[in-house]
Design a protein around this motif. Sequence first.
Motif, mmCIF file in Angstrom:
data_model
loop_
_atom_site.group_PDB
_atom_site.id
_atom_site.type_symbol
_atom_site.label_atom_id
_atom_site.label_comp_id
_atom_site.label_asym_id
_atom_site.label_seq_id
_atom_site.Cartn_x
_atom_site.Cartn_y
_atom_site.Cartn_z
ATOM 1 N N ASP A 183 0.850 -1.189 0.000
ATOM 2 C CA ASP A 183 0.000 0.000 0.000
ATOM 3 C C ASP A 183 0.887 1.242 0.000
ATOM 4 O OD1 ASP A 183 0.714 0.658 2.724
ATOM 5 O OD2 ASP A 183 -0.919 -0.591 3.479
ATOM 6 N N LEU A 184 0.301 2.395 0.098
ATOM 7 C CA LEU A 184 1.061 3.635 -0.006
ATOM 8 C C LEU A 184 2.085 3.827 1.096
ATOM 9 C CD1 LEU A 184 -1.119 6.682 1.073
ATOM 10 C CD2 LEU A 184 -1.683 4.309 1.616
ATOM 11 N N TYR A 185 1.967 3.070 2.185
ATOM 12 C CA TYR A 185 2.915 3.200 3.290
ATOM 13 C C TYR A 185 3.916 2.050 3.355
ATOM 14 C CZ TYR A 185 -0.373 6.761 4.741
ATOM 15 O OH TYR A 185 -1.174 7.865 4.772
ATOM 16 N N GLY A 186 3.722 1.038 2.535
ATOM 17 C CA GLY A 186 4.643 -0.096 2.527
ATOM 18 C C GLY A 186 4.128 -1.345 3.215
ATOM 19 N N ASN A 187 2.909 -1.303 3.780
ATOM 20 C CA ASN A 187 2.315 -2.524 4.327
ATOM 21 C C ASN A 187 2.100 -3.507 3.177
ATOM 22 O OD1 ASN A 187 1.689 -1.760 7.178
ATOM 23 N ND2 ASN A 187 0.479 -0.202 6.141
ATOM 24 N N ARG A 188 2.338 -4.775 3.446
ATOM 25 C CA ARG A 188 2.169 -5.800 2.414
ATOM 26 C C ARG A 188 0.772 -6.404 2.480
ATOM 27 N NH1 ARG A 188 7.131 -8.777 0.506
ATOM 28 N NH2 ARG A 188 8.586 -7.056 0.344
ATOM 29 N N TRP A 189 0.211 -6.626 1.294
ATOM 30 C CA TRP A 189 -1.113 -7.217 1.120
ATOM 31 C C TRP A 189 -1.013 -8.382 0.147
ATOM 32 C CZ3 TRP A 189 -6.076 -4.446 1.872
ATOM 33 C CH2 TRP A 189 -5.941 -3.226 2.542
ATOM 34 N N ASP A 190 -1.863 -9.365 0.281
ATOM 35 C CA ASP A 190 -2.066 -10.383 -0.748
ATOM 36 C C ASP A 190 -3.304 -10.022 -1.542
ATOM 37 O OD1 ASP A 190 0.057 -12.105 -0.299
ATOM 38 O OD2 ASP A 190 -1.139 -13.672 0.658
ATOM 39 N N LEU A 191 -3.166 -9.953 -2.861
ATOM 40 C CA LEU A 191 -4.322 -9.946 -3.749
ATOM 41 C C LEU A 191 -4.526 -11.402 -4.112
ATOM 42 C CD1 LEU A 191 -6.464 -8.525 -5.491
ATOM 43 C CD2 LEU A 191 -4.728 -8.395 -7.314
ATOM 44 N N ILE A 192 -5.688 -11.939 -3.829
ATOM 45 C CA ILE A 192 -5.904 -13.366 -3.990
ATOM 46 C C ILE A 192 -7.251 -13.680 -4.620
ATOM 47 C CG2 ILE A 192 -6.726 -13.554 -1.612
ATOM 48 C CD1 ILE A 192 -5.482 -16.377 -1.552
ATOM 49 N N GLU A 193 -7.212 -14.596 -5.576
ATOM 50 C CA GLU A 193 -8.426 -15.191 -6.121
ATOM 51 C C GLU A 193 -8.363 -16.671 -5.759
ATOM 52 O OE1 GLU A 193 -10.901 -16.033 -10.261
ATOM 53 O OE2 GLU A 193 -8.969 -15.018 -10.371
ATOM 54 N N ARG A 194 -9.305 -17.093 -4.946
ATOM 55 C CA ARG A 194 -9.306 -18.472 -4.491
ATOM 56 C C ARG A 194 -9.615 -19.423 -5.636
ATOM 57 N NH1 ARG A 194 -10.097 -19.133 1.382
ATOM 58 N NH2 ARG A 194 -10.082 -17.042 2.269
ATOM 59 N N ALA A 195 -8.984 -20.589 -5.580
ATOM 60 C CA ALA A 195 -9.270 -21.640 -6.556
ATOM 61 C C ALA A 195 -10.661 -22.201 -6.280
ATOM 62 C CB ALA A 195 -8.219 -22.750 -6.461
ATOM 63 N N PRO A 196 -11.342 -22.653 -7.325
ATOM 64 C CA PRO A 196 -12.643 -23.282 -7.097
ATOM 65 C C PRO A 196 -12.494 -24.496 -6.184
ATOM 66 C CG PRO A 196 -12.225 -22.982 -9.448
ATOM 67 C CD PRO A 196 -10.957 -22.643 -8.728
ATOM 68 N N ALA A 197 -13.471 -24.710 -5.348
ATOM 69 C CA ALA A 197 -13.447 -25.876 -4.453
ATOM 70 C C ALA A 197 -13.499 -27.144 -5.296
ATOM 71 C CB ALA A 197 -14.616 -25.832 -3.500
ATOM 72 N N PRO A 198 -12.732 -28.154 -4.925
ATOM 73 C CA PRO A 198 -12.770 -29.404 -5.686
ATOM 74 C C PRO A 198 -14.143 -30.046 -5.630
ATOM 75 C CG PRO A 198 -11.286 -29.579 -3.789
ATOM 76 C CD PRO A 198 -11.852 -28.197 -3.796
ATOM 77 N N ARG A 199 -14.546 -30.632 -6.733
ATOM 78 C CA ARG A 199 -15.855 -31.322 -6.771
ATOM 79 C C ARG A 199 -15.721 -32.667 -6.092
ATOM 80 N NH1 ARG A 199 -19.588 -30.309 -11.586
ATOM 81 N NH2 ARG A 199 -19.634 -28.059 -11.475
ATOM 82 N N ARG A 200 -16.774 -33.056 -5.447
ATOM 83 C CA ARG A 200 -16.774 -34.364 -4.757
ATOM 84 C C ARG A 200 -17.674 -35.322 -5.440
ATOM 85 N NH1 ARG A 200 -16.115 -33.329 1.571
ATOM 86 N NH2 ARG A 200 -14.551 -31.742 1.375
#
Length: 127
Positions: free
Chosen positions: A110-127
């Motif tokens: 971010d603008l101050y240097g804090n670290r973030w994860d941008l994340i898109e979760r994988a689809p849940a596995p089908r059972r």
Amino acid sequence: MTAFLVDDYDEAILFFVGSLGFTLREDTALGDGKRWVVVTPPGAAGGLLLGRAVGERQRAAVGDQSGGRVFLFLETDDFARDHFAYSKRGVRFVEPLRRQDYGTVAVFEDLYGNRWDLIERAPAPRR
């Protein structure tokens, strides 16, 4: 909400709203230069309560609220779209994207240097 230390309310609002596309939910003057400022990611119920750092201890924590580790996780439903948009708006990614079993992720600051994860979760596995 998560309390988030900032140096300046207006520069923080500009980053979160202008660069990350958050919504400014509230900006209320409280007197003595204090404000109640809440920004939220699109579609999220929770958000960040921006608090201007007061005193040496708080000012020292701005940009290092997690000791250099990833501090917050911003989940997206379209990683490619948001990664491109953030990059175009000047958001600095400090690691290349990687694909993990749990999803696609990249670390940005971010603008101050804090670290973030941008994340898109994988689809849940089908059972």
